[in-house]
Motif scaffolding. Structure first.
Motif, short mmCIF file in Angstrom:
data_model
loop_
_atom_site.label_atom_id
_atom_site.label_comp_id
_atom_site.label_asym_id
_atom_site.label_seq_id
_atom_site.Cartn_x
_atom_site.Cartn_y
_atom_site.Cartn_z
N LEU A 1 -14.56 14.87 33.26
CA LEU A 1 -13.17 15.28 33.26
C LEU A 1 -12.71 15.56 31.83
O LEU A 1 -13.09 14.86 30.90
N ARG A 2 -11.87 16.57 31.69
CA ARG A 2 -11.24 16.88 30.40
C ARG A 2 -9.84 17.39 30.68
O ARG A 2 -9.66 18.50 31.13
N GLY A 3 -8.84 16.53 30.41
CA GLY A 3 -7.47 16.91 30.71
C GLY A 3 -7.29 17.15 32.19
O GLY A 3 -7.66 16.33 33.03
N ALA A 4 -6.75 18.32 32.53
CA ALA A 4 -6.52 18.66 33.93
C ALA A 4 -7.69 19.44 34.52
O ALA A 4 -7.58 19.97 35.62
N ARG B 1 -15.71 24.86 29.77
CA ARG B 1 -14.52 24.16 30.25
C ARG B 1 -13.93 24.91 31.44
O ARG B 1 -13.71 26.12 31.37
N ILE B 2 -13.71 24.18 32.51
CA ILE B 2 -13.24 24.77 33.77
C ILE B 2 -11.86 24.20 34.08
O ILE B 2 -11.71 22.98 34.20
N ARG B 3 -10.87 25.08 34.21
CA ARG B 3 -9.51 24.65 34.50
C ARG B 3 -9.04 25.33 35.79
O ARG B 3 -8.64 26.48 35.78
N PRO B 4 -9.09 24.61 36.89
CA PRO B 4 -8.61 25.18 38.15
C PRO B 4 -7.09 25.18 38.19
O PRO B 4 -6.43 24.40 37.50
N GLY B 5 -6.52 26.06 38.96
CA GLY B 5 -5.08 26.14 39.13
C GLY B 5 -4.74 26.72 40.49
O GLY B 5 -5.63 27.08 41.27
#
Length: 303
Positions: free
Chosen positions: A117-120, A139-143
């Motif tokens: 995990l990294r942040g959100a 880095r993967i940031r889903p939204g």
């Protein structure tokens, strides 16, 4: 005054009332205890379920990730001999021609990853002694309705140096036409970092990445070396703008040039291949395969 007979008649009624009250209190206490026991059982059941789910997530086998990668790439990229877990594991990287294909080519050594995990979002750290220059982070940031994937190169590559390199012969595993070309040389990925973002099913790139083919050779030509080439992807600041694609020749007897765009998930590219003066005979067969012949040119058209 109350007579003796009245007193005798009154006492049993009082005893019955006392008996009824004591029984009711005992019954209520038992019901309360049963409710408490039922609640404790439910919470215990939820606790066991939570423990099982945590165990499944924390110790999910690497094979699950291998199956996901195979499904996402239509079995063209495989993680074979997977070991460890989804969060920390290793495998052998193999390129294939897809389902039913007999072509396959593996990279030497093992490809290792750490997912956390990294942040959100999530951070995927990649390592491979043969082919990655240090530890590469993704880095993967889903939204909601969107996804952002950022490639962060090692510190040594921040200025745009090589992030990865692979033997060009690895591409033969993809089948036609790579198994026919039997390329030699080295593929290199150079970038200061780039980001891919998906919104409503459309991908957009920001940043820049260069894919270089250095010292290329092919069994279809008698030349020892065909040349060296650069394919550049240059992203745009606006999500609605297209990513520019440019192909250029750095050196060699085979001259490749072209330009195109990647927008709304589609690639449109136009280019040509030709032989440098004095190399025409040695490159004639290769030019016939690269594209549609038009005199001395071999025309390349995608999309």
């Amino acid at each position: 005054m109350r007579s003796f007979r009245d007193t005798l008649n009154w006492l049993p009624k009082r005893r019955k009332r006392f008996a009824r009250t004591g029984f009711a209190e005992s019954t209520l206490a038992e019901l309360a205890w049963q409710r408490t026991r039922s609640a404790a059982s439910r919470w215990g059941g939820w606790g066991v379920l939570a423990g099982v789910l945590y165990g499944l997530v924390a110790f999910a086998p690497a094979g699950w990730l291998a199956r996901s990668v195979a499904s996402a790439t239509d079995s063209r990229l495989l993680l074979t001999e997977a070991r460890g877990t989804v969060w920390n594991g290793s495998a052998v990287l193999v390129l294939t021609g897809g389902p039913g294909s007999r072509d396959a080519s593996a990279l030497p050594g093992r490809f290792a990853w750490d997912l956390g995990l990294r942040g959100a979002g999530l951070e995927l750290k990649l390592r491979q002694a043969c082919c990655l220059n240090g530890e590469v982070a993704v880095r993967i940031r889903p939204g909601f309705g969107r996804m952002q994937i950022e490639l962060v190169p090692p510190g040594t590559a921040q200025a745009g140096g090589a992030v990865a390199q692979w033997p060009a012969a690895w591409l033969a595993g993809l089948g036609t036409p790579w198994n026919t070309l039997q390329l030699g040389g080295v593929l290199k990925l150079a970038t200061p970092g780039f980001t891919l973002e998906s919104a409503q099913g459309r991908w957009h790139m920001s940043g820049q990445a260069d894919l270089l083919l250095l010292g290329a050779s092919s069994r279809l030509s008698t030349l020892d070396t065909l040349g060296s080439y650069r394919l550049s992807l240059v992203g745009a600041a606006s999500p609605s703008a297209a990513t520019q694609i440019n192909l250029s020749t750095l050196d060699g007897g085979l001259q490749l040039n072209g330009a195109g765009q990647w927008t709304a998930g589609k690639v449109r590219f136009r280019g040509d291949a030709r032989a440098a003066p004095g190399s025409e005979a040695a490159l004639n067969n290769l030019l016939n395969i690269i594209g549609r012949r038009q005199g001395a040119l071999s025309l390349i058209s995608i999309g």
